[in-house]
Enzyme design. Sequence first.
Site, mmCIF file in Angstrom:
data_model
loop_
_atom_site.group_PDB
_atom_site.id
_atom_site.type_symbol
_atom_site.label_atom_id
_atom_site.label_comp_id
_atom_site.label_asym_id
_atom_site.label_seq_id
_atom_site.Cartn_x
_atom_site.Cartn_y
_atom_site.Cartn_z
ATOM 1 N N ASP A 102 -3.100 10.668 -14.781
ATOM 2 C CA ASP A 102 -3.705 11.997 -14.569
ATOM 3 C C ASP A 102 -3.774 12.511 -16.267
ATOM 4 O O ASP A 102 -3.048 12.044 -17.150
ATOM 5 C CB ASP A 102 -2.852 13.147 -14.086
ATOM 6 C CG ASP A 102 -2.882 12.905 -12.648
ATOM 7 O OD1 ASP A 102 -3.824 12.304 -12.100
ATOM 8 O OD2 ASP A 102 -1.906 13.542 -12.027
ATOM 9 N N ASP A 115 -2.854 13.137 -3.158
ATOM 10 C CA ASP A 115 -2.452 11.960 -4.191
ATOM 11 C C ASP A 115 -1.477 11.140 -3.477
ATOM 12 O O ASP A 115 -1.480 9.923 -3.676
ATOM 13 C CB ASP A 115 -1.866 12.214 -5.344
ATOM 14 C CG ASP A 115 -3.066 12.850 -6.202
ATOM 15 O OD1 ASP A 115 -4.093 12.394 -6.129
ATOM 16 O OD2 ASP A 115 -2.721 13.864 -7.205
ATOM 17 N N ASP A 150 -0.061 14.286 -8.291
ATOM 18 C CA ASP A 150 0.790 15.646 -7.975
ATOM 19 C C ASP A 150 0.280 16.210 -6.751
ATOM 20 O O ASP A 150 1.227 17.003 -6.159
ATOM 21 C CB ASP A 150 0.632 16.616 -9.123
ATOM 22 C CG ASP A 150 -0.881 16.483 -9.820
ATOM 23 O OD1 ASP A 150 -1.808 16.222 -9.080
ATOM 24 O OD2 ASP A 150 -0.758 17.077 -11.015
ATOM 25 N N GLU A 163 33.195 -26.316 -16.514
ATOM 26 C CA GLU A 163 33.953 -26.535 -15.347
ATOM 27 C C GLU A 163 33.807 -28.066 -14.848
ATOM 28 O O GLU A 163 35.086 -28.165 -14.240
ATOM 29 C CB GLU A 163 33.461 -25.361 -14.474
ATOM 30 C CG GLU A 163 33.839 -23.962 -14.861
ATOM 31 C CD GLU A 163 33.755 -23.087 -13.675
ATOM 32 O OE1 GLU A 163 34.201 -21.816 -13.829
ATOM 33 O OE2 GLU A 163 32.847 -23.214 -12.773
ATOM 34 N N GLU A 179 29.528 -16.253 -7.335
ATOM 35 C CA GLU A 179 29.660 -15.200 -6.432
ATOM 36 C C GLU A 179 29.725 -13.760 -7.088
ATOM 37 O O GLU A 179 29.313 -12.907 -6.578
ATOM 38 C CB GLU A 179 30.873 -15.231 -5.651
ATOM 39 C CG GLU A 179 32.460 -15.166 -6.158
ATOM 40 C CD GLU A 179 32.437 -16.294 -7.018
ATOM 41 O OE1 GLU A 179 32.158 -17.570 -6.661
ATOM 42 O OE2 GLU A 179 33.507 -16.059 -8.117
HETATM 43 P P1 ATP Z 1 -5.807 15.675 -13.796
HETATM 44 O O1 ATP Z 1 -6.159 14.959 -12.556
HETATM 45 O O2 ATP Z 1 -6.065 15.127 -14.821
HETATM 46 O O3 ATP Z 1 -4.783 16.486 -13.333
HETATM 47 P P2 ATP Z 1 -7.407 17.913 -13.266
HETATM 48 O O4 ATP Z 1 -6.180 19.060 -13.365
HETATM 49 O O5 ATP Z 1 -8.468 18.501 -14.214
HETATM 50 O O6 ATP Z 1 -7.081 16.788 -13.838
HETATM 51 P P3 ATP Z 1 -7.953 18.940 -10.844
HETATM 52 O O7 ATP Z 1 -6.782 19.848 -10.550
HETATM 53 O O8 ATP Z 1 -8.305 18.252 -9.508
HETATM 54 O O9 ATP Z 1 -7.662 17.929 -11.768
HETATM 55 O O10 ATP Z 1 -9.375 19.838 -11.140
HETATM 56 C C1 ATP Z 1 -10.399 19.216 -10.969
HETATM 57 C C2 ATP Z 1 -11.457 20.023 -11.663
HETATM 58 O O11 ATP Z 1 -11.466 21.355 -10.753
HETATM 59 C C3 ATP Z 1 -11.030 21.039 -12.928
HETATM 60 O O12 ATP Z 1 -11.573 20.182 -14.171
HETATM 61 C C4 ATP Z 1 -11.751 22.155 -13.022
HETATM 62 O O13 ATP Z 1 -13.012 22.252 -13.285
HETATM 63 C C5 ATP Z 1 -11.476 22.779 -11.346
HETATM 64 N N1 ATP Z 1 -10.285 23.320 -11.148
HETATM 65 C C6 ATP Z 1 -9.192 23.189 -11.318
HETATM 66 N N2 ATP Z 1 -8.257 24.271 -10.816
HETATM 67 C C7 ATP Z 1 -9.238 24.992 -10.448
HETATM 68 C C8 ATP Z 1 -9.014 26.477 -9.753
HETATM 69 N N3 ATP Z 1 -7.493 26.825 -9.746
HETATM 70 N N4 ATP Z 1 -10.052 27.155 -9.368
HETATM 71 C C9 ATP Z 1 -11.227 26.795 -9.476
HETATM 72 N N5 ATP Z 1 -11.550 25.424 -10.211
HETATM 73 C C10 ATP Z 1 -10.304 24.535 -10.465
#
Ligand code: ATP
Length: 899
Positions: A323, A622, A618, A687, A281
């Site tokens: 990521d 996702d 994130d 036991e 138990e």
């Molecule tokens: P992970 O998925 O590993 O976190 P990540 O941060 O590169 O990768 P995303 O944030 O989806 O993934 O970004 C994808 C792409 O979009 C980047 O590689 C960049 O070229 C472009 N990107 C990211 N942030 C911006 C932004 N604020 N403005 C414009 N383009 C962006």
Amino acid sequence: MNPEEAADLLLRDLSSSSAGLSSIEAQRRLSQYGPNALRRRRGVRWPVELARQFTHPLALLLWLAAALLVIVGSLVVAAAVVLIIVLNAAFAFIQEVHAERAVEALAEYIPQRAKVLRDGEPREVDAAELVPGDIAIIEEGDRIAADIRLLAGAIEADMSTLTGESVPTLRSASILDVDVPVLRAHDLVFSGTNCTGGEARGVVFATGMSTELGRIAALSERVKQEPSPLERQVRRVAWLIAAVSVALALAFIPVATFGVHLSLINSLVFAAGLLAGMVPEGLLPVITLALAVAVRALASRGALVKRLSAVETLGSTDVICTDKTGTLTENRMRPIAVWTASGVHDLEADSGTTAAGELLPTLARIASACNNARLTPGEEPSGDPTEVAVLLAARALGAETDAAHREGKRRWQFHFDPELKLMSTIDRDGDRLVVHTKGAPEALLPHCTTLLGPQGRPVPLDAAHHDLITAQVNAFATNGLRVLALAERPLPAGIRPPHRRADAEHELCFVGLIAMLDPPRPEVAEAVARCRTAGIRVIVITGDHPLTAAAIARRVGISGDSPTTVSGEQLDRLTEPELARLLSSEPDIIFARASPETKLRIADALRGQGHVVAMTGDGVNDAPALRRADIGVAMGRTGTDVAREASTMVLTDDNFASIVVAVRAGRRIYDNVRKFIIYIFAHATPEVTPFLVFALGGGLVPLPLTILQLLAFDVGSETAPALALSRDPAEPGLMHRPPRPRSEGVIRGPMLVRAWLFLGVMVSALQMAGYFYVLSSAGWHPGAPVGEGTPLHHAYRQATTMTFLGMIAGQIGTAFAVRTQRASLRSVGVLSNRYLLWGIAAELFLAAVFVYAPPFQSLLGTAALPVGDLLLLVPYPFVVWGADEARRYLVRRRTARHG
Ligand code: ATP
């Protein structure tokens, strides 16, 4: 009344304005309205919980035994059985409360944040500090922290927590609903719901328990925790053992009645006592505790696990999909270089401007305009790290980077879309409007028709330019740099800014590239190496460029020199079986330019192959993949609230290494659960043996252990050492063996053989040897009477005491033996588990009380033993432990020989 008038009225009612409250006023209201938090109705349910502990099936079995004992008139034994039930219920109850607290306390590690206007400035505050009248800013991915009336903008809200409907609904400041139920009003959003898209501002009109969520919380109770697979398995086995015990006890009755000519009543007492002794138990509460201890330990190491059962899933994780940005890397980006049609300009060299000089101001202007990060002097930069780096580049190139200046010019914004990988703003520049766009180079190029040429004038973008740009992007990316492209398009004078994305993001003039460095976290390489030895596959799924991803993956040791990189586009063309084949045939694979959907497909494909998948994420998009993976891992610092909610584990430090720490902890706990299962099972043989000897002795051998002694042993020796074992340090080589297959049960055949037939039999042999030794040294021969009043009676009592102490001494040896499965105990440290040492000390103390305290002597039928006999017991633990040590040595040698 139109929406604006209604909003003004509400603002007036709440004594607020569209500029928000001052900090002092917010403070005052906080003390007036109280913190914005839900009060839980605690404590009310505990009698129910406690009652449950007395009525679960194993307890019912024990009650049955007690009832039987009462019926046949053996009140003392019945009382002992009831005592066992009570002790166990109390213990289990405490463990559950403990476990629940451990999980609840985790919430405090990630306080919810909210963005509000205070003193006219946007500021991030603890959600508990929101007060009515605050102007809140809601963005994609936020969990809404109070009931809010929208004043500007529109969002999509996932209201499923309140309405149960999972389809996001549109909420907009410009739709005024009257005469509809509150939850349906289009201009209201509610605490506890999520913003899945868009951006809006609104005024907080209810907080804490006055919110709709608060009203529901006041009615509802705690969510029930599902039993974990581990608990279910153990419960099944506990039942199996209970059934075997019942069968044994029943079989004992005829043997004792006819074989040894015991009265039926006495046989029943034996049977019931035997049953009570053998039912495991204590097993389930110890497991709950072990998991809760692990959850708490993990929390302090950066990994918050939201369900107890996740700990065991972690232990069998064999694929981690991670990521790149922020998890493998530091997420602190620094601009390194820029490129325009007149060449590369190194931002880190102090060379001042180069030949590219003329184009740089344009690049800097776009970088500063199409941006939401903030560089406040004297403070840490705030905002998305990519954007911070872009803004730093703009500042280095001499552009104005003040946020107020930028906002004053902005007319419209298209948020960064991870699917499109683009972001655009429309800003005023002098008397004209300009579209400013930035994004991934391959995503931006198809929207460009011209290139800002070396002379500062747009020239048609031809194939040669394309090649030139791609070559430059690849050159940056191969060095592990993240590359962003920037473009612009002045709008013809007098037209209204387009509000559709497609109308803005076309016919752009390509201006240049910004390359930034996000160095890998230093601890990641070691964590990856650990995954390798532990048979865990790491797959990078990133939104970044394939070459950047490959460079970083290589640097941290995830992939070799030539990994297979699959881009989002290529992946879209694969069918599910092709994807599955790719995943199983290519060990070294990276998914780049991946969209959130990619993650979902990969999670599905891997799970379809029987893998146990941990997946990080994130963003809002996702969330489905996080839910689908076995362990969804969200980021505590940078992730969105939505991702955190969908995940099973939240990393407070966003660090890949923490996932590996958690996997290790999961493995360790699983091992420890196995340890105390063996320990508790090993009880059974010693036991049963005395009763078997008695029954098979055909009346020649007096009963070597009384029923009450058996129950005393059960109470005294089961729980404390088992608890201690749940905190045992890990066996060496924990991360050098392959993950446990998903299908493998917690209790395996060899464990039972080791518990019952090896350790158990050894303890039984020692215990019986002690018994016969004491008895025969007093002149006993088989068949000699030992009943009360006979000359041998005292010796008989001493002999049963010897059996009792022999069992305890043997079990101490067992406790040390089970601490390792294959390794030698020396490799983990003989005395390294101080809880176990305390547990054993408690056990010895209790045994001394049972043997030497006169009330217990008369109750249990024990008698003080001479020192000589006690000394005989000293080697017992060493014999049991030593024998197991030798067995393990042989096992190790055999496997070493067979490779
Ligand atoms: P992970 O998925 O590993 O976190 P990540 O941060 O590169 O990768 P995303 O944030 O989806 O993934 O970004 C994808 C792409 O979009 C980047 O590689 C960049 O070229 C472009 N990107 C990211 N942030 C911006 C932004 N604020 N403005 C414009 N383009 C962006």
